[in-house]
Design an enzyme around this catalytic site. Sequence first.
Site, PDB file in Angstrom:
ATOM      1  N   THR A  15       8.188  -6.796   4.806  1.00  0.00           N
ATOM      2  CA  THR A  15       9.308  -7.646   4.701  1.00  0.00           C
ATOM      3  C   THR A  15      10.390  -7.267   5.886  1.00  0.00           C
ATOM      4  OG1 THR A  15       9.351  -7.406   2.423  1.00  0.00           O
ATOM      5  CG2 THR A  15      11.517  -8.115   3.336  1.00  0.00           C
ATOM      6  N   ASP A  59       0.348  -7.790   5.629  1.00  0.00           N
ATOM      7  CA  ASP A  59       0.980  -7.675   4.192  1.00  0.00           C
ATOM      8  C   ASP A  59       0.817  -6.370   3.740  1.00  0.00           C
ATOM      9  OD1 ASP A  59       2.673  -9.426   2.052  1.00  0.00           O
ATOM     10  OD2 ASP A  59       1.316  -8.148   0.999  1.00  0.00           O
ATOM     11  N   ASP A  92       5.440  -1.939  -0.457  1.00  0.00           N
ATOM     12  CA  ASP A  92       4.399  -1.614  -1.566  1.00  0.00           C
ATOM     13  C   ASP A  92       3.492  -0.442  -1.400  1.00  0.00           C
ATOM     14  OD1 ASP A  92       5.954  -3.522  -2.710  1.00  0.00           O
ATOM     15  OD2 ASP A  92       4.510  -5.151  -2.579  1.00  0.00           O
ATOM     16  N   CYS A 281       3.253  11.817 -15.186  1.00  0.00           N
ATOM     17  CA  CYS A 281       4.553  11.842 -15.117  1.00  0.00           C
ATOM     18  C   CYS A 281       5.095  11.813 -13.795  1.00  0.00           C
ATOM     19  CB  CYS A 281       5.298  13.149 -15.652  1.00  0.00           C
ATOM     20  SG  CYS A 281       4.759  13.376 -17.498  1.00  0.00           S
TER      21      CYS A 281
END
Length: 346
Positions: A15, A59, A92, A281
Amino acid sequence: MTKKNSVLLLFTGGTISMAEDPANGALRPINFERLQKLLPELKQTGVNLKSIPFHPLVDSSEVDADMWEKIARLIEKHYDEFDGFVVLHGTDTMAYTASALSFMFENLTKPIILTGSQLPIGMLRSDAKENLLTAIELACAKNEVGAAVVPEVCVFFEDELYRGNRTTKKNAEHFSAFRSYNYPPLAKAGVHIKYFQSNIRYPAKSAKLRVRTKTDNNIAILKIFPGINENTVRAVLGTPNLKALVLESFGSGNVPQKLWFGKALKAAARKGILIVNKTQCSTGSVEMGRYSTSLNLIDIGVISAYDCTTEAIVTKLMYLLGENQSLAEVKKLLKTDIAGEMTIIE
């Protein structure tokens, strides 16, 4: 005359590398020249900046081990020319790339800072400006004897600098997109940048940089959930050429006690498949044997990932399997904190 600091920017994509097309408003990749126009403050940093853009830009969802090797080799090639390195990357998979690079660089003496943004750099409210400018400052920060303040592979986002192999993307919308749940930040940026030196990992003195980039992606992740069935487990364990399995367990490392489940894991272990126990977790560590629901894993030979992130244990396995022929050596190193990626609980 004081020598100017120098930083190499690796423009990989994401981005942060996007801006609106003036003609139609669509988001399109930009080059470094356009970046400088959108961010004129770069010239005010007083830092010699050089940019190497990837062609084409990648990307974040397309990142793979080949890209990790490309980044590592570019840094190795230019290592002696720059004080530090900033990798502009999509968010990401940034934690995966940071983790992979942390294993590939042994005896690192210079900062490798990964950063990106949640909004494209050309947008009015973009977080790209502060993230990039601060990352550059971090990449060339030196102490009183001229050594790098943070000679680690790191992720900088919003206002905190984290050890790269301890980070996870936690939010898809907020500017504070990353978190290091099991390890404190290395620095915090406010009016001044405050470094937490006791949290920073330093290389052995006089140790020579070593870059190793071989990887093996014959691994799988099996996330345990209530009601998981035998066919699913056996399908994953039966993956052709599978060498290692990340078992994402409940709590402190617990799994179902069904007979078929134990038999499936035991059969896989007998075939030489490495099984590593990683808790689902975000915070905390695997402690096999704490409850009876994890005792059988010890008997099978399952290895604890302690408090590793999924990103760290996946890339560590890929790296160890790629660089080591001996299964015994891989097992040994899996139980070893080799890049600050885990806290070992005895």
